[in-house]
Design an enzyme around this catalytic site. Sequence first.
Site, mmCIF file in Angstrom:
data_model
loop_
_atom_site.group_PDB
_atom_site.id
_atom_site.type_symbol
_atom_site.label_atom_id
_atom_site.label_comp_id
_atom_site.label_asym_id
_atom_site.label_seq_id
_atom_site.Cartn_x
_atom_site.Cartn_y
_atom_site.Cartn_z
ATOM 1 N N LYS A 268 0.753 -1.251 -0.117
ATOM 2 C CA LYS A 268 0.164 -0.070 0.042
ATOM 3 C C LYS A 268 0.789 1.404 -0.155
ATOM 4 C CE LYS A 268 -4.033 -2.148 2.126
ATOM 5 N NZ LYS A 268 -5.034 -2.100 3.342
ATOM 6 N N GLU B 16 -9.666 -10.741 -7.705
ATOM 7 C CA GLU B 16 -8.486 -9.550 -7.588
ATOM 8 C C GLU B 16 -7.448 -9.725 -8.500
ATOM 9 O OE1 GLU B 16 -7.900 -9.758 -3.299
ATOM 10 O OE2 GLU B 16 -9.892 -8.919 -2.950
ATOM 11 N N ASN C 240 -2.201 0.126 6.672
ATOM 12 C CA ASN C 240 -1.387 -0.992 7.314
ATOM 13 C C ASN C 240 -0.785 -2.081 6.219
ATOM 14 O OD1 ASN C 240 -3.631 -1.883 5.515
ATOM 15 N ND2 ASN C 240 -4.796 -2.926 7.356
ATOM 16 N N HIS D 150 -2.313 -5.462 1.572
ATOM 17 C CA HIS D 150 -3.659 -6.349 1.389
ATOM 18 C C HIS D 150 -3.306 -7.555 1.017
ATOM 19 C CE1 HIS D 150 -7.622 -7.099 -0.577
ATOM 20 N NE2 HIS D 150 -6.888 -7.590 -1.510
ATOM 21 N N TYR E 25 -12.576 -1.786 -3.840
ATOM 22 C CA TYR E 25 -13.030 -2.078 -2.308
ATOM 23 C C TYR E 25 -14.591 -1.797 -2.236
ATOM 24 C CZ TYR E 25 -8.454 -1.952 0.011
ATOM 25 O OH TYR E 25 -7.200 -2.370 0.645
HETATM 26 N N1 UDP Z 1 -9.973 -0.233 7.193
HETATM 27 C C1 UDP Z 1 -9.853 0.833 7.685
HETATM 28 N N2 UDP Z 1 -10.626 1.066 9.018
HETATM 29 C C2 UDP Z 1 -11.380 0.105 9.251
HETATM 30 C C3 UDP Z 1 -11.204 -1.315 8.844
HETATM 31 C C4 UDP Z 1 -10.536 -1.301 7.665
HETATM 32 O O1 UDP Z 1 -9.453 1.819 7.180
HETATM 33 O O2 UDP Z 1 -12.014 0.137 10.542
HETATM 34 C C5 UDP Z 1 -9.108 -0.476 5.972
HETATM 35 C C6 UDP Z 1 -7.757 -0.871 5.964
HETATM 36 O O3 UDP Z 1 -6.799 -0.506 5.218
HETATM 37 C C7 UDP Z 1 -7.989 -2.405 5.548
HETATM 38 C C8 UDP Z 1 -9.169 -2.211 4.438
HETATM 39 O O4 UDP Z 1 -9.840 -1.095 4.875
HETATM 40 O O5 UDP Z 1 -6.970 -3.196 5.143
HETATM 41 C C9 UDP Z 1 -9.926 -3.496 4.076
HETATM 42 O O6 UDP Z 1 -10.564 -3.814 5.269
HETATM 43 P P1 UDP Z 1 -10.923 -5.402 5.652
HETATM 44 O O7 UDP Z 1 -11.880 -5.694 6.808
HETATM 45 O O8 UDP Z 1 -11.091 -6.151 4.460
HETATM 46 O O9 UDP Z 1 -9.490 -5.961 6.281
HETATM 47 P P2 UDP Z 1 -8.268 -6.746 5.712
HETATM 48 O O10 UDP Z 1 -8.815 -7.804 4.875
HETATM 49 O O11 UDP Z 1 -7.385 -5.549 4.755
HETATM 50 O O12 UDP Z 1 -7.254 -7.013 6.704
#
Ligand code: UDP
Length: 140
Positions: free
Chosen positions: A11, A128, A114, A117, A51
Amino acid sequence: MAVTRTFSIIKPDATRRNITGKVTTMLEDAGLRVVACKRLHLTKAQAEGFYAVHAERPFFADLVAFMTSGPVVVQVLEGEDAVALNRKVMGATNPDNADAGTIRKELAESIEANTVHGSDSEENAAIEIAYFFKPEEVVG
Ligand code: UDP
């Protein structure tokens, strides 16, 4: 356990800090192999489409702004049970909750920024991968 593929994004927080090599080394050390890779700057439409499942979530607009704030590196990763293996080395979404030694625990800045992805299922991995790569761009 079969060798399968998953989809990864390094990211914008990672490209900004110039740690894409460090992230890739952690993926490789976990047993994943990069079989496709390119660096690009996502458009707003690309990020929103990618997303789309989160479109109704309160963090959606911020997430799209973050994901378009700088370049990303999209990759196809191959390995034994690649989806689960990648999720393990990534760590929990919120770095505060991630296990020691995971990418997010060691490198992530916040729950949003974070660092990585990773697809959450084999089905989504295929969707994807096809979103970013032509079949001939994946070289195993
Ligand atoms: N995210 C965020 N706030 C939240 C939860 C998720 O900004 O409260 C962002 C974060 O970058 C995350 C992405 O949205 O990686 C997708 O969320 P998901 O729940 O799918 O998490 P992941 O599969 O990436 O662990």
